[in-house]
Scaffold this motif. Structure first.
Motif, short mmCIF file in Angstrom:
data_model
loop_
_atom_site.label_atom_id
_atom_site.label_comp_id
_atom_site.label_asym_id
_atom_site.label_seq_id
_atom_site.Cartn_x
_atom_site.Cartn_y
_atom_site.Cartn_z
N PHE A 153 12.10 16.93 5.37
CA PHE A 153 12.57 15.60 5.73
C PHE A 153 12.78 15.52 7.24
N GLU A 154 13.28 16.59 7.84
CA GLU A 154 13.51 16.60 9.29
C GLU A 154 12.20 16.45 10.06
N ARG A 155 11.14 17.08 9.57
CA ARG A 155 9.83 16.95 10.22
C ARG A 155 9.29 15.53 10.02
N MET A 156 9.54 14.93 8.85
CA MET A 156 9.16 13.53 8.62
C MET A 156 9.83 12.64 9.67
N GLN A 157 11.14 12.85 9.87
CA GLN A 157 11.88 12.06 10.85
C GLN A 157 11.30 12.25 12.25
N ALA A 158 10.93 13.48 12.59
CA ALA A 158 10.36 13.76 13.92
C ALA A 158 9.03 13.01 14.10
N LEU A 159 8.19 12.99 13.05
CA LEU A 159 6.91 12.29 13.16
C LEU A 159 7.10 10.79 13.37
N GLY A 169 4.45 5.31 3.11
CA GLY A 169 4.07 6.70 2.82
C GLY A 169 5.17 7.36 2.02
N ILE A 170 4.78 8.17 1.05
CA ILE A 170 5.74 8.92 0.25
C ILE A 170 5.34 10.39 0.27
N ASN A 171 6.26 11.24 0.71
CA ASN A 171 6.01 12.68 0.79
C ASN A 171 6.70 13.38 -0.39
N PRO A 172 5.89 13.87 -1.36
CA PRO A 172 6.49 14.54 -2.51
C PRO A 172 6.46 16.07 -2.43
N ASN A 173 5.94 16.64 -1.36
CA ASN A 173 5.69 18.08 -1.33
C ASN A 173 6.96 18.92 -1.33
N ASP A 174 6.85 20.10 -1.91
CA ASP A 174 7.92 21.08 -1.98
C ASP A 174 8.18 21.63 -0.58
N LEU A 220 0.86 -1.18 0.00
CA LEU A 220 0.00 0.00 0.00
C LEU A 220 0.90 1.23 0.00
N VAL A 221 0.94 1.92 -1.13
CA VAL A 221 1.71 3.15 -1.27
C VAL A 221 0.74 4.32 -1.16
N THR A 222 1.00 5.20 -0.20
CA THR A 222 0.13 6.37 -0.02
C THR A 222 0.97 7.63 -0.12
N PHE A 223 0.63 8.48 -1.07
CA PHE A 223 1.27 9.79 -1.16
C PHE A 223 0.64 10.65 -0.09
N THR A 224 1.49 11.18 0.78
CA THR A 224 1.02 11.88 1.96
C THR A 224 2.02 12.98 2.29
N CYS A 225 1.79 13.67 3.37
CA CYS A 225 2.72 14.71 3.78
C CYS A 225 2.53 14.98 5.27
N ASN A 226 3.28 15.93 5.79
CA ASN A 226 3.24 16.25 7.21
C ASN A 226 2.20 17.29 7.56
N GLY A 271 0.90 9.19 -10.89
CA GLY A 271 -0.27 10.02 -11.18
C GLY A 271 -0.92 10.56 -9.92
N ALA A 272 -0.17 10.65 -8.83
CA ALA A 272 -0.70 11.17 -7.57
C ALA A 272 -1.00 12.66 -7.71
N VAL A 273 -2.09 13.09 -7.09
CA VAL A 273 -2.45 14.51 -7.18
C VAL A 273 -2.77 15.14 -5.83
N CYS A 274 -3.05 14.31 -4.81
CA CYS A 274 -3.46 14.87 -3.53
C CYS A 274 -2.83 14.09 -2.38
N THR A 275 -2.97 14.64 -1.18
CA THR A 275 -2.51 13.95 0.03
C THR A 275 -3.69 13.82 0.97
N PRO A 276 -4.08 12.59 1.29
CA PRO A 276 -3.48 11.31 0.90
C PRO A 276 -4.00 10.81 -0.44
N ASP A 277 -3.20 10.02 -1.13
CA ASP A 277 -3.58 9.39 -2.39
C ASP A 277 -3.04 7.96 -2.36
N PRO A 278 -3.89 6.97 -1.96
CA PRO A 278 -3.45 5.59 -1.76
C PRO A 278 -3.56 4.69 -3.00
#
Length: 188
Positions: free
Chosen positions: A87-93, A73-78, A41-47, A117-124
């Motif tokens: 990335f540091e906030r990802m590590q903290a979470l 989880g994969i975080n693609p956000n700018d 299960l790959v979910t495009f997500t973010c913090n 083809g991910a467009v939103c967070t979350p996108d599983p």
């Protein structure tokens, strides 16, 4: 905050695009690292997105309930424009136990998000393991709670849990495409 709904780019049966991305533990992870699992299960997500945050516990529970399914989880956000997605906030979470699923990866180039083809967070995206690699079994929402403050009509993640159970039973997922809804991916 711009809301988006997931769109279908990959079709059922398509192979999962490969990736090699940094994990919060400092290792580089590839899709092949999860080959021993019956599903992925790959979910495009973010913090920072409240829609993504509302699904952290759901993803943690799915990972806990299905030991033979890798939850990634994969975080693609700018992160330059959205520092909370660093990335540091990802590590903290991960360090504080907010995110406990199998891997939380950083897609700095955003190439992986584009390939899926991910467009939103979350996108599983749920993939079943085959001799050829991971094939898409279902792409869509985790459950019917669309807003961060909404409760699903069943257990959190019940729609994805049903799809996972179909994959593990070796039967096709009968769910129609039900788009996920969340913050738009923050492209460079």
């Amino acid at each position: 905050m711009t809301l988006e709904e997931s769109a279908r780019e990959l079709e059922r049966g398509d192979l999962a695009p490969g990736f090699e991305l940094p994990d919060t533990d400092g290792d580089t992870r590839s899709i092949d690292d999860f080959a021993d699992n019956k599903a992925l299960l790959v979910t495009f997500t973010c913090n920072h997105c409240p829609y993504a945050q509302a699904k952290f516990d759901t993803l943690n529970r799915l990972a806990d309930d299905y030991g033979n399914v890798a939850v990634v989880g994969i975080n693609p956000n700018d992160a330059d424009e959205y520092p909370d997605d660093s990335f540091e906030r990802m590590q903290a979470l991960v360090d504080e136990g907010t995110i406990e699923y199998d891997a939380y990866l950083r897609d700095e180039s955003q190439d992986v998000a584009r390939a899926y083809g991910a467009v939103c967070t979350p996108d599983p995206f749920l993939f079943k393991s085959t001799d050829d690699g991971f094939e898409l079994a279902y792409h869509g929402r985790l459950d019917d709670a669309h807003g961060p403050d909404e409760q699903p009509s069943g257990e959190p993640g019940f729609e994805m849990a049903g799809a996972i159970e179909s994959v593990l039973a070796g039967v096709p997922v009968d769910h129609e495409f039900r788009p996920s809804r969340g913050c738009s991916i923050k492209w460079h």
